[in-house]
Write a protein that holds these residues in place. Sequence first.
Motif, PDB file in Angstrom:
ATOM      1  N   ARG A  14      53.779  37.315  36.226  1.00 49.49           N
ATOM      2  CA  ARG A  14      54.241  36.110  36.777  1.00 49.49           C
ATOM      3  C   ARG A  14      53.730  34.839  36.675  1.00 49.49           C
ATOM      4  O   ARG A  14      53.863  33.654  36.513  1.00 49.49           O
ATOM      5  CB  ARG A  14      54.856  36.427  38.180  1.00 49.49           C
ATOM      6  CG  ARG A  14      55.948  35.581  38.621  1.00 49.49           C
ATOM      7  CD  ARG A  14      56.356  36.087  39.886  1.00 49.49           C
ATOM      8  NE  ARG A  14      57.639  35.538  40.334  1.00 49.49           N
ATOM      9  CZ  ARG A  14      58.470  35.956  41.161  1.00 49.49           C
ATOM     10  NH1 ARG A  14      58.415  37.003  41.812  1.00 49.49           N
ATOM     11  NH2 ARG A  14      59.538  35.059  41.379  1.00 49.49           N
ATOM     12  N   ALA A  15      52.168  35.212  36.995  1.00 49.09           N
ATOM     13  CA  ALA A  15      51.171  33.902  37.237  1.00 49.09           C
ATOM     14  C   ALA A  15      50.790  33.236  35.835  1.00 49.09           C
ATOM     15  O   ALA A  15      50.717  32.038  35.746  1.00 49.09           O
ATOM     16  CB  ALA A  15      50.001  34.261  37.657  1.00 49.09           C
ATOM     17  N   TRP A  56      62.253  39.807  38.522  1.00 49.85           N
ATOM     18  CA  TRP A  56      61.009  40.771  38.852  1.00 49.85           C
ATOM     19  C   TRP A  56      61.340  41.903  39.819  1.00 49.85           C
ATOM     20  O   TRP A  56      61.871  41.547  40.888  1.00 49.85           O
ATOM     21  CB  TRP A  56      59.660  40.019  39.439  1.00 49.85           C
ATOM     22  CG  TRP A  56      59.516  38.782  38.576  1.00 49.85           C
ATOM     23  CD1 TRP A  56      59.941  37.416  38.577  1.00 49.85           C
ATOM     24  CD2 TRP A  56      58.566  38.837  37.411  1.00 49.85           C
ATOM     25  NE1 TRP A  56      59.362  36.859  37.535  1.00 49.85           N
ATOM     26  CE2 TRP A  56      58.452  37.617  36.884  1.00 49.85           C
ATOM     27  CE3 TRP A  56      57.792  39.999  36.768  1.00 49.85           C
ATOM     28  CZ2 TRP A  56      57.953  37.148  35.682  1.00 49.85           C
ATOM     29  CZ3 TRP A  56      56.955  39.434  35.528  1.00 49.85           C
ATOM     30  CH2 TRP A  56      57.150  38.233  35.182  1.00 49.85           C
ATOM     31  N   ARG A 116      52.709  40.457  39.557  1.00 46.53           N
ATOM     32  CA  ARG A 116      52.113  39.103  40.065  1.00 46.53           C
ATOM     33  C   ARG A 116      51.197  38.721  38.871  1.00 46.53           C
ATOM     34  O   ARG A 116      51.280  37.329  38.597  1.00 46.53           O
ATOM     35  CB  ARG A 116      51.196  39.169  41.140  1.00 46.53           C
ATOM     36  CG  ARG A 116      51.702  38.159  42.143  1.00 46.53           C
ATOM     37  CD  ARG A 116      50.863  38.164  43.647  1.00 46.53           C
ATOM     38  NE  ARG A 116      50.022  39.322  43.803  1.00 46.53           N
ATOM     39  CZ  ARG A 116      50.333  40.355  44.771  1.00 46.53           C
ATOM     40  NH1 ARG A 116      51.507  40.561  45.183  1.00 46.53           N
ATOM     41  NH2 ARG A 116      49.354  41.255  44.776  1.00 46.53           N
ATOM     42  N   SER A 144      51.505  44.483  33.467  1.00 48.32           N
ATOM     43  CA  SER A 144      51.432  42.965  33.182  1.00 48.32           C
ATOM     44  C   SER A 144      51.482  42.541  31.808  1.00 48.32           C
ATOM     45  O   SER A 144      50.877  41.655  31.176  1.00 48.32           O
ATOM     46  CB  SER A 144      49.948  42.613  33.741  1.00 48.32           C
ATOM     47  OG  SER A 144      48.985  43.405  32.956  1.00 48.32           O
ATOM     48  N   GLU A 163      53.251  45.898  42.428  1.00 48.77           N
ATOM     49  CA  GLU A 163      53.428  44.545  42.716  1.00 48.77           C
ATOM     50  C   GLU A 163      52.191  43.604  41.925  1.00 48.77           C
ATOM     51  O   GLU A 163      52.578  42.644  41.529  1.00 48.77           O
ATOM     52  CB  GLU A 163      53.535  44.223  44.185  1.00 48.77           C
ATOM     53  CG  GLU A 163      54.765  44.868  44.980  1.00 48.77           C
ATOM     54  CD  GLU A 163      55.219  44.384  46.104  1.00 48.77           C
ATOM     55  OE1 GLU A 163      54.716  43.471  46.623  1.00 48.77           O
ATOM     56  OE2 GLU A 163      56.018  45.003  46.934  1.00 48.77           O
ATOM     57  N   THR A 164      50.956  44.037  41.950  1.00 46.87           N
ATOM     58  CA  THR A 164      49.887  43.221  41.604  1.00 46.87           C
ATOM     59  C   THR A 164      50.246  43.091  40.207  1.00 46.87           C
ATOM     60  O   THR A 164      49.981  42.060  39.577  1.00 46.87           O
ATOM     61  CB  THR A 164      48.869  44.150  41.975  1.00 46.87           C
ATOM     62  OG1 THR A 164      48.555  44.346  43.223  1.00 46.87           O
ATOM     63  CG2 THR A 164      47.356  43.501  41.193  1.00 46.87           C
TER      64      THR A 164
END
Length: 203
Positions: A81-82, A92, A78, A52, A74-75
Motif C-alpha cells: 500500500r505504501a 485491502w 502495508r 507485498s 497486515e505488514t
Amino acid sequence: MAETPNRWEGVYQSKEEAETSWFEDRPQVSLDLIAETGAGKDAAIVDVGAGSSRLVDCLLEQGFRRITVLDLSETALRMARARLSPDAPVEWVAANVLHWQPSGRFDLWHDRAAFHFLTEASDQDAYLRVMDRALVPSGHAIIGTFAPDGPASCSGLPVARYDGALLSERLGSGYQLVRSLSHEHRTPWGSVQRFHFGLFRKV
Ligand SMILES: C[S@@+](CC[C@H](N)C(=O)[O-])C[C@H]1O[C@@H](n2cnc3c(N)ncnc32)[C@H](O)[C@@H]1O
C-alpha cells in the motif's frame, strides 16, 4: 497454512522484499496469463496470498480498477500500500483465505505461491470452496505453485507441488485447464525455483 499468521507477519517484519525468495520485480508470468484471459479493465480481480507483491502496481498501471489484495499479513499489505497512491482503487483485505467471505464476486482469482502451502486435503477443500463461491461463472483462476521438481518447502513450511494434471485433478471437473505453464523463477540471490502455473476457466 491456516494456523501460521504470526509466522508470515514475522517474515514481513524482519525481511526486506528482496530478501524473500519469492520476490519478483515484475510478475510477468502472472501478467501474461491475466492478459490471456481477455479480462477487461473493469474485471474484478483478487490476488490471494499476495504478500507485498508488485502485481497490484502493474495491474493499476495497466488500468485495472477493481482490484482486491488479500493476505494474512497486515505488514505485507502495508508494504504494498505504501508504494501506491492513497486513492488507488484497491480493496485491502487482511484475512485467512480459508475463512474469507468476500462481499462480491470476482472475474479473476490469482494466487502465486499461497495455495501450495495447503498440504492437508481439508484445507485445500476449504480454499477451493471459497474460490468457487467467489468466482463468477466462466471466471478464471490462475494458480502458481512449486512444480513437482521444485522446492519441497518454503519459509520453513512444507508445500504441495503440482503440474497441470495434478492441479487440474485437485480443482475438479468444474474447472477447465486452459494453460499449463512451467516457469523457472530466479530468486534475488540467483538460485532457480521451478514453478508451475495453471490457468483455469470455471465451467
Ligand atoms: C510465498 S509468499 C507469496 C507472496 C506473493 N503471492 C508473491 O508472489 O510475491 C506466500 C504468501 O501467502 C500468504 N498466505 C499464506 N497463507 C495464507 C492464508 N491462509 N490466507 C491468506 N494468505 C496466506 C503469506 O502471508 C504470504 O504473503
